[in-house]
Design a protein around this motif. Sequence first.
Motif, mmCIF file in Angstrom:
data_model
loop_
_atom_site.group_PDB
_atom_site.id
_atom_site.type_symbol
_atom_site.label_atom_id
_atom_site.label_comp_id
_atom_site.label_asym_id
_atom_site.label_seq_id
_atom_site.Cartn_x
_atom_site.Cartn_y
_atom_site.Cartn_z
ATOM 1 N N ASP A 314 -4.755 -4.337 -13.164
ATOM 2 C CA ASP A 314 -3.519 -4.480 -12.604
ATOM 3 C C ASP A 314 -3.185 -3.898 -11.485
ATOM 4 O OD1 ASP A 314 -2.956 -5.441 -15.147
ATOM 5 O OD2 ASP A 314 -2.686 -3.772 -16.176
ATOM 6 N N SER A 315 -3.843 -2.405 -11.196
ATOM 7 C CA SER A 315 -3.632 -1.981 -9.743
ATOM 8 C C SER A 315 -3.777 -2.785 -8.820
ATOM 9 C CB SER A 315 -4.062 -0.674 -9.891
ATOM 10 O OG SER A 315 -3.605 0.078 -10.811
ATOM 11 N N TYR A 316 -5.173 -3.365 -8.942
ATOM 12 C CA TYR A 316 -5.755 -4.426 -7.716
ATOM 13 C C TYR A 316 -4.937 -5.531 -7.473
ATOM 14 C CZ TYR A 316 -10.254 -1.896 -8.211
ATOM 15 O OH TYR A 316 -11.304 -0.875 -8.171
ATOM 16 N N ASN A 322 1.004 -7.239 -2.462
ATOM 17 C CA ASN A 322 1.545 -6.408 -1.642
ATOM 18 C C ASN A 322 0.792 -6.533 -0.365
ATOM 19 O OD1 ASN A 322 3.809 -5.827 -3.351
ATOM 20 N ND2 ASN A 322 2.967 -3.933 -3.837
ATOM 21 N N LYS A 323 -0.159 -7.052 -0.090
ATOM 22 C CA LYS A 323 -1.008 -7.351 1.120
ATOM 23 C C LYS A 323 -1.458 -5.842 1.464
ATOM 24 C CE LYS A 323 1.012 -11.492 2.420
ATOM 25 N NZ LYS A 323 1.853 -12.348 3.525
ATOM 26 N N VAL A 324 -1.962 -5.068 0.717
ATOM 27 C CA VAL A 324 -2.491 -3.760 1.075
ATOM 28 C C VAL A 324 -4.019 -3.915 0.995
ATOM 29 C CG1 VAL A 324 -2.755 -1.424 0.307
ATOM 30 C CG2 VAL A 324 -0.541 -2.508 -0.096
ATOM 31 N N ILE A 325 -4.722 -4.465 0.296
ATOM 32 C CA ILE A 325 -6.102 -4.640 0.048
ATOM 33 C C ILE A 325 -6.216 -6.321 -0.101
ATOM 34 C CG2 ILE A 325 -6.710 -2.492 -0.638
ATOM 35 C CD1 ILE A 325 -7.057 -3.338 -3.165
ATOM 36 N N GLU A 329 -12.238 -6.835 -0.377
ATOM 37 C CA GLU A 329 -12.281 -5.428 -0.567
ATOM 38 C C GLU A 329 -12.291 -4.852 -1.847
ATOM 39 O OE1 GLU A 329 -9.814 -3.630 3.244
ATOM 40 O OE2 GLU A 329 -8.624 -4.663 1.672
ATOM 41 N N VAL A 330 -11.736 -5.485 -2.684
ATOM 42 C CA VAL A 330 -11.768 -5.151 -4.549
ATOM 43 C C VAL A 330 -13.165 -5.311 -4.940
ATOM 44 C CG1 VAL A 330 -10.627 -5.837 -6.655
ATOM 45 C CG2 VAL A 330 -9.260 -5.698 -4.694
ATOM 46 N N TYR A 336 -19.465 -5.455 -6.329
ATOM 47 C CA TYR A 336 -19.977 -6.936 -5.998
ATOM 48 C C TYR A 336 -19.984 -7.131 -4.520
ATOM 49 C CZ TYR A 336 -18.257 -7.186 -10.846
ATOM 50 O OH TYR A 336 -18.039 -7.134 -12.242
ATOM 51 N N SER A 337 -20.767 -8.428 -4.255
ATOM 52 C CA SER A 337 -20.748 -8.742 -3.059
ATOM 53 C C SER A 337 -19.336 -9.398 -2.559
ATOM 54 C CB SER A 337 -21.779 -9.980 -2.816
ATOM 55 O OG SER A 337 -21.530 -10.941 -3.431
ATOM 56 N N THR A 338 -19.012 -9.360 -1.256
ATOM 57 C CA THR A 338 -17.736 -10.034 -0.889
ATOM 58 C C THR A 338 -17.783 -11.531 -1.278
ATOM 59 O OG1 THR A 338 -18.685 -10.716 1.276
ATOM 60 C CG2 THR A 338 -17.672 -8.649 0.924
#
Length: 364
Positions: A314-316, A322-325, A329-330, A336-338
């Motif tokens: 939920d936080s992610y 909100n385009k913070v991350i 990045e998550v 995990y790999s990108t």
Amino acid sequence: PGAGVLPPHRSTLEITQETALSIGSVYRCVQIISTTLAQLPMIVKRGQEDVSSPLANRPDINITANDFWGSTATSLALTGNAYWWVSRNQAGEVKNLEVLNPRSVVVSREDRPGAPFRYDYNGRRINNKNIKHIRLMVIPGKLEGVGPLQAGRTDLENTQRLLDYSNSFLKTGGIPTGVLSSDQFLNAEQADAYRKAWSEAQETRGLAVLGAGLNYSPISLTPEDIQMLENQKFSTLQIARLFGIPPIFLGAGIEGSSLTYATTETLGILFLQTTMADYLVSIEEALTDLLPRGQKSTFRLDSLMRSDLKTRTDSYATLIQNKVITPEEVRLMEGYSTTPIGALFEDAPVVSRPNTRAQEDTDE
């Protein structure tokens, strides 16, 4: 006491490391602290950049990093002090560390302001550049740190006395194991003979034969009757409070409290931020002093500070919205790999298996 009344003699009870560790709650508290710290990776930074440091990856080349950090934490928990033997090369650079037995180190200092600490190991003076002293709780004027066992010696003595009393009560409490009774008259000689015969039969776990109207009634005491459970619960709570360990970690709860998964998780994070912080900061600062100038060591707490999967998800989602991350990045934060593995097969041709069963039916 009144005139002529003498209080009972209380023997001096010496609490050593071995005696303390023989108490189950103490052993478990020390193990929790040692295990928690040992599993944390140590990283080194220069500014915001990670630096590869062999000393942080494996401080003692003779043992694993897990054993080194665990031994340091155990020493701090038991004595309030930890000592590292510092090996240097000719250039003065630190090449290896070794955890010393704290009971073999004697700390002294001249009684004047600014006087340096002096260390003797097994009766031999050590150069200060070859030893690193880590103190858990520093009290002004005291040369050594104070740990839970030193601060709570009275609580430990009371716990040990309760255990000794329970053991003594069960062994020599004056309560018989059972009663042989008869509906007939027995003189003293007959009673002694029956008692002796019964005791001999029980020693060999043989078959007991009762006669002359004899009947055996065992006498047993429940743990509640001798208050062993209450004593153990009280001692466990006292030791948990002394070490700063949530009682739920020791299998004990607080009367009237209701613990859920969320509150247990919060207790775990609070345990890291309070109790473990004292250990972590002390060790981090000690290792930073031994690293080249400009480098700083710190334990990585990400794996232990993370909340449950639903809360993180939920936080992610909120942070991505909100385009913070970014999702990439998550994935990195979750280990995990990108690039998702499934994306590697998007352009792969689809290979269909031949319908061999249909072909067999046609041939028939």
